[in-house]
Write a protein that holds these residues in place. Structure first.
Motif, short mmCIF file in Angstrom:
data_model
loop_
_atom_site.label_atom_id
_atom_site.label_comp_id
_atom_site.label_asym_id
_atom_site.label_seq_id
_atom_site.Cartn_x
_atom_site.Cartn_y
_atom_site.Cartn_z
N VAL A 1 39.37 35.62 35.65
CA VAL A 1 38.83 36.16 36.90
C VAL A 1 39.15 37.65 36.94
O VAL A 1 40.31 38.04 36.92
N LEU A 2 38.09 38.45 36.98
CA LEU A 2 38.25 39.91 36.99
C LEU A 2 37.85 40.45 38.36
O LEU A 2 36.70 40.33 38.78
N PHE A 3 38.82 41.05 39.05
CA PHE A 3 38.57 41.74 40.31
C PHE A 3 38.55 43.25 40.03
O PHE A 3 39.54 43.79 39.52
N VAL A 4 37.45 43.91 40.34
CA VAL A 4 37.39 45.37 40.22
C VAL A 4 37.18 45.94 41.61
O VAL A 4 36.10 45.80 42.20
N ALA A 5 38.23 46.56 42.16
CA ALA A 5 38.17 47.20 43.48
C ALA A 5 37.68 48.63 43.28
O ALA A 5 38.46 49.54 42.98
N ASP A 6 36.39 48.82 43.42
CA ASP A 6 35.75 50.11 43.15
C ASP A 6 36.37 51.22 44.00
O ASP A 6 36.48 51.10 45.21
N GLY A 7 36.79 52.31 43.34
CA GLY A 7 37.31 53.47 44.05
C GLY A 7 38.74 53.34 44.53
O GLY A 7 39.20 54.17 45.33
N LEU A 8 39.49 52.35 44.03
CA LEU A 8 40.87 52.13 44.48
C LEU A 8 41.83 52.99 43.66
O LEU A 8 41.92 52.85 42.44
N VAL B 1 35.03 31.22 30.03
CA VAL B 1 34.29 31.52 31.25
C VAL B 1 34.87 32.76 31.92
O VAL B 1 36.09 32.93 31.98
N VAL B 2 33.99 33.62 32.43
CA VAL B 2 34.42 34.83 33.14
C VAL B 2 33.81 34.82 34.54
O VAL B 2 32.61 34.55 34.71
N LEU B 3 34.63 35.11 35.52
CA LEU B 3 34.19 35.30 36.89
C LEU B 3 34.49 36.74 37.28
O LEU B 3 35.65 37.17 37.23
N PHE B 4 33.46 37.50 37.64
CA PHE B 4 33.61 38.93 37.90
C PHE B 4 33.26 39.22 39.36
O PHE B 4 32.14 38.95 39.80
N LEU B 5 34.22 39.76 40.09
CA LEU B 5 34.02 40.13 41.50
C LEU B 5 34.10 41.65 41.63
O LEU B 5 35.16 42.25 41.45
N HIS B 6 32.94 42.26 41.87
CA HIS B 6 32.88 43.70 42.04
C HIS B 6 32.97 44.01 43.54
O HIS B 6 32.11 43.62 44.32
N LEU B 7 34.02 44.73 43.93
CA LEU B 7 34.33 44.98 45.34
C LEU B 7 34.10 46.46 45.66
O LEU B 7 34.92 47.32 45.31
N LEU B 8 32.98 46.75 46.31
CA LEU B 8 32.56 48.14 46.52
C LEU B 8 33.03 48.73 47.84
O LEU B 8 32.93 49.93 48.06
#
Length: 796
Positions: A49-56, A206-213
């Motif tokens: 599970v990949l969380f990318v907090a955009d601009g953090l 399996v990859v779960l990608f959550l892009h948090l803008l």
């Protein structure tokens, strides 16, 4: 036929020069044909599970509040008790697309993407998503499709909200992240009644990608130190906690899920990113779950910064990585081949596995990088160049040589020295805005040096004062960093005051050609400026109160934009009346696009342009070249074609230099237009708040062009009143462009790359663009639209 052919040939050479840099500097460095490399041992995790907090920013997540409580309690607990942490060092350009490419594909910015506006890679590339069995992703439509498009087969799925949701003026941009969290929950809930989906979710790799803008959007709109930005971090922390708990429960706490939270880039204190400031390049990295090391207690550790003490994390081992290292880390955790173009190095200290597994993973990583070298070497041996280069020579010195041969040797040497010095000053100004200040201060002394002040003391004094006033702008901070809406409103009111004086003067004039229709046009333009001032004030108050962009304000803004292109053509073509009409129309647009001191810039610049026209008349009389025309009654529409009207004089070179210098000042007087870092989305909030890069970019270009139009119209007046040939300024532009051909960069930050390209494109386009702007200036100054008038009927 000779002249048109020569002009076409010159344009062709300029276009070839312009396009050549993209072939020379910006061919893709990516190679293809490598064999996928995969660790042969079973991986520790089945899913990632990949969380990318955009601009953090790293400091925004790790630092404690004033009461010593963490910004993100759940994630702070993870790094203290369950996982490993560190700083991910991003590379420039610090933007979303290149940041995600580095994270997921493992290689840094593909410079050839500049040709596509940095929106997507122009060549296919491999990624962790592509190598996975299945990838499901949720988030922004600007990011997710890029990885689905480059994937082979049908196994990368995207779920995006609409582009209109990315609204800088929305009540709370954190809703974007809530959308992601809610849809992930719904997705897992729906899988319980969908056997096909349930089976796919239970596969390996399996990859779960959550892009948090949301954090990035709030940072742009409110700045990183704002309450909105910090509250968004808390909401992300809570959302990550809920998703992690839900996934663990869904899989029966099998211990086969790895979690990674990081960011694509940081953000400056003024809410921008793209360059290499630490606030932009330092991003958080927290890894926990299957195959990941637990926190490592240490008594001391050395880093050049003081972050550990500031964040009170001195006793937990900090494991810093390069951003591209995260891709091989993800590949190692779930056992997929390393992305083919990855240049990342596997960060072993994050792995909780056997020495054998680590050794095999290191070997696989090395072989994968070696494969790229082998393919590159093979291509070089076959003579396939990765970057084609070419050389261009341009023999345009004939006219200059002819002029110099007519002078004495001493004069020729002095002329060349002054020209070279002037051109170098212009080149220098592209890198150091303060150079423009020096140039303008020298311009201020021009009437004294040439003794023009003797015959026109008042005009010379005004010229000097306006040069000094304009010289202040290049010393001011780059536009966008310090918004000042009250100053924009004050500028609008000042413009109205000047318009009132002008209207009074027009009403009291004895000009027999004046009529009431002229007064109506002037009044309408004043009304447009007043409405623009009101819209700026009202819009920013509304956004400050989180009420969004008022629809009425948006309608007025767009109507002003359209009407302002027509109103000048309804005004008389007398020189100062038409130029002032153009100023009023453009000011009404510029006010809507201003956020601070730059609103004053076109007003001061235009004032100097008006005085420049008068000063050139004095210079013309001073050198005995022509009688001084009466500017008050000079009519653009009656101007004679003067391209070959009189012999050229040495002072014409000075006029051409003045023009080019004013053009450069118009572009760089309030900041570096090539820098994305200096673009504040607040500039376009009167027109739209929903994220739209092309629309926002178009409005930004319009804002940049407005001072250019003002200078071009003024120079048109100088040409027709001084009988100046327009051929000379193109030579000055060409001499500058030769410098920048060798200064183009294909490395460094987006700021560095974009600035070098923009500088070159700007000066190469200058000659071509000036031809277009000359045509536009002629249209704006000479043409007039006549509205149909009502016919009076007499009855007997």
């Amino acid at each position: 036929m000779g002249i048109p052919v020569f002009i076409l040939a010159g344009l062709l050479v300029h276009c070839v020069f312009l396009v050549s840099i993209f072939e020379i500097y910006f061919s893709s460095p990516l190679v293809h044909g490598m064999t996928p490399q995969q660790t042969p041992l079973p991986p520790p995790a089945k899913r990632l599970v990949l969380f990318v907090a955009d601009g953090l920013r790293a400091d925004s997540l790790y630092e404690l509040n004033s009461n010593n409580t963490p910004q993100a309690p759940y994630l702070r607990g993870i790094l203290e008790n369950n996982g490993s942490w560190g700083i991910s060092h991003t590379r420039v350009p610090t933007e979303s697309r290149p940041g995600h490419v580095a994270l997921i594909a493992g290689f840094y910015e593909d410079v050839s993407a500049v040709a596509k506006g940095w929106k997507e890679n122009p060549v296919e590339f491999d990624s962790v998503f592509n190598e996975s069995k299945y990838t499901w992703s949720w988030g922004s439509p600007d990011i997710l499709p890029m990885f689905a498009k480059g994937a082979t087969g049908d196994h990368v799925y995207t779920f995006c909200y609409t582009a209109e949701s990315e609204d800088f003026g929305a009540q709370d941009a954190a809703e974007l992240d809530m959308w992601v969290f809610d849809h992930v929950k719904s997705f897992f809930n729906s899988s319980r009644s969908n056997q096909t989906l349930f089976s796919a979710l239970n596969e390996e790799k399996v990859v779960l990608f959550l892009h948090l803008l949301g954090i990035d959007t709030n940072g742009h709109a409110h700045r990183p130190n704002s309450r909105e930005y910090k509250e968004n971090i808390k909401k992300v922390d809570e959302g990550v906690k809920e998703i992690a708990s839900m996934i663990d429960n869904f899989y029966g706490n099998d211990g086969k899920t790895a979690f990674i939270l990081t960011s694509d880039h940081g953000m400056t204190d003024w809410g921008s990113h793209g360059a290499g400031h630490p606030s932009e390049t330092l991003t958080p990295l927290i890894v926990w779950g299957a195959g990941v090391n637990y926190p490592q207690k240490v008594t001391s550790q050395f880093f050049e910064d003081n972050f550990l003490k500031e964040w009170k994390l001195e006793n937990l081992k900090r494991l810093d990585v390069n951003q591209a290292d995260i891709a091989p880390l993800m590949a190692s955790l779930i056992g997929v081949p390393f992305p083919l173009n990855s240049v990342g190095t596997l960060p072993l200290e994050y792995l909780n596995n056997s020495a054998h597994f680590k050794a095999e993973s290191m070997f696989t990583n090395a072989v994968q990088i070696l494969e790229q070298f082998k393919v590159t070497k093979h291509m070089v041996k076959k003579g396939i160049s990765l970057n084609n280069s070419c050389c261009y020579v341009l023999p345009l010195i004939q006219d200059l040589a002819a002029n110099l041969l007519s002078l004495r040797i001493g004069q020729s040497m002095g002329f060349l020295l002054v020209c070279a010095l002037g051109i170098e000053i212009l080149v220098f100004s592209f890198f150091y805005r303060s150079t423009l200040t020096i140039g303008l201060l020298v311009f201020a002394g021009w009437p004294v040096i040439t003794q023009l002040w003797v015959q026109a003391k008042t005009t010379a004094l005004i010229w000097t004062l306006l040069c000094v006033l304009l010289a202040i702008f290049p010393l001011m901070p780059v536009v966008g960093r310090e918004p000042n809406i009250p100053l924009v409103i004050a500028t609008g009111l000042l413009t109205l005051l000047i318009s009132c004086f002008s209207l009074t003067s027009l009403c009291n004039s004895k000009n027999k050609y004046r009529n009431n229709e002229d007064l109506k046009v002037h009044f309408y333009q004043m009304l447009s400026v007043a409405l623009s001032t009101y819209v700026v004030s009202s819009t920013h108050d509304s956004l400050k109160n989180k009420q969004g962009l008022p629809v009425l304000n948006q309608i007025i803004s767009w109507m002003t934009l359209v009407s302002s292109s027509v109103l000048p053509l309804l005004s008389p073509t007398f020189l100062f009346q038409r130029l002032f009409s153009i100023l009023l129309s453009l000011m009404s647009i510029y006010l809507l696009l201003s956020t601070g001191y730059e609103a004053l810039f076109p007003l001061v610049l235009s004032g100097l342009m008006f005085v420049w026209i008068s000063m050139e008349q004095e210079a013309l009389q001073h050198y005995g070249l022509s009688l001084k025309p009466k500017l008050a009654v000079f009519n653009f529409s009656y101007a004679t074609d003067i391209t070959q009207f009189r012999q050229l004089h040495l002072d014409d070179v000075r006029r051409a230099f003045f023009f080019v210098f004013f053009i450069v000042t118009a572009f760089f007087g309030t900041g570096n237009i090539a820098s994305v870092n200096s673009f504040d989305p607040a500039s376009v909030y009167c027109f739209l708040t929903v994220f739209s890069p092309f629309m926002m970019g178009g409005l930004l270009v319009l804002k940049v062009v407005i001072p250019f139009v003002l200078v071009s119209c003024a120079f048109e007046a100088v040409q027709v009143t001084t009988q100046l040939s327009s051929k000379r300024y193109s030579k000055c532009c060409f001499c500058i462009s030769k410098h920048f051909f060798f200064l183009v960069k294909d490395y460094g930050s987006w700021l560095d790359i974009g600035t070098s390209i923009s500088h070159y494109v700007l000066v190469m386009s200058l000659t071509i663009f000036m031809m277009l702007m000359n045509g536009l200036a002629q249209l704006l100054t000479t043409q007039r639209l006549e509205l149909p008038r009502r016919t009076k009927h007499h009855f007997t």
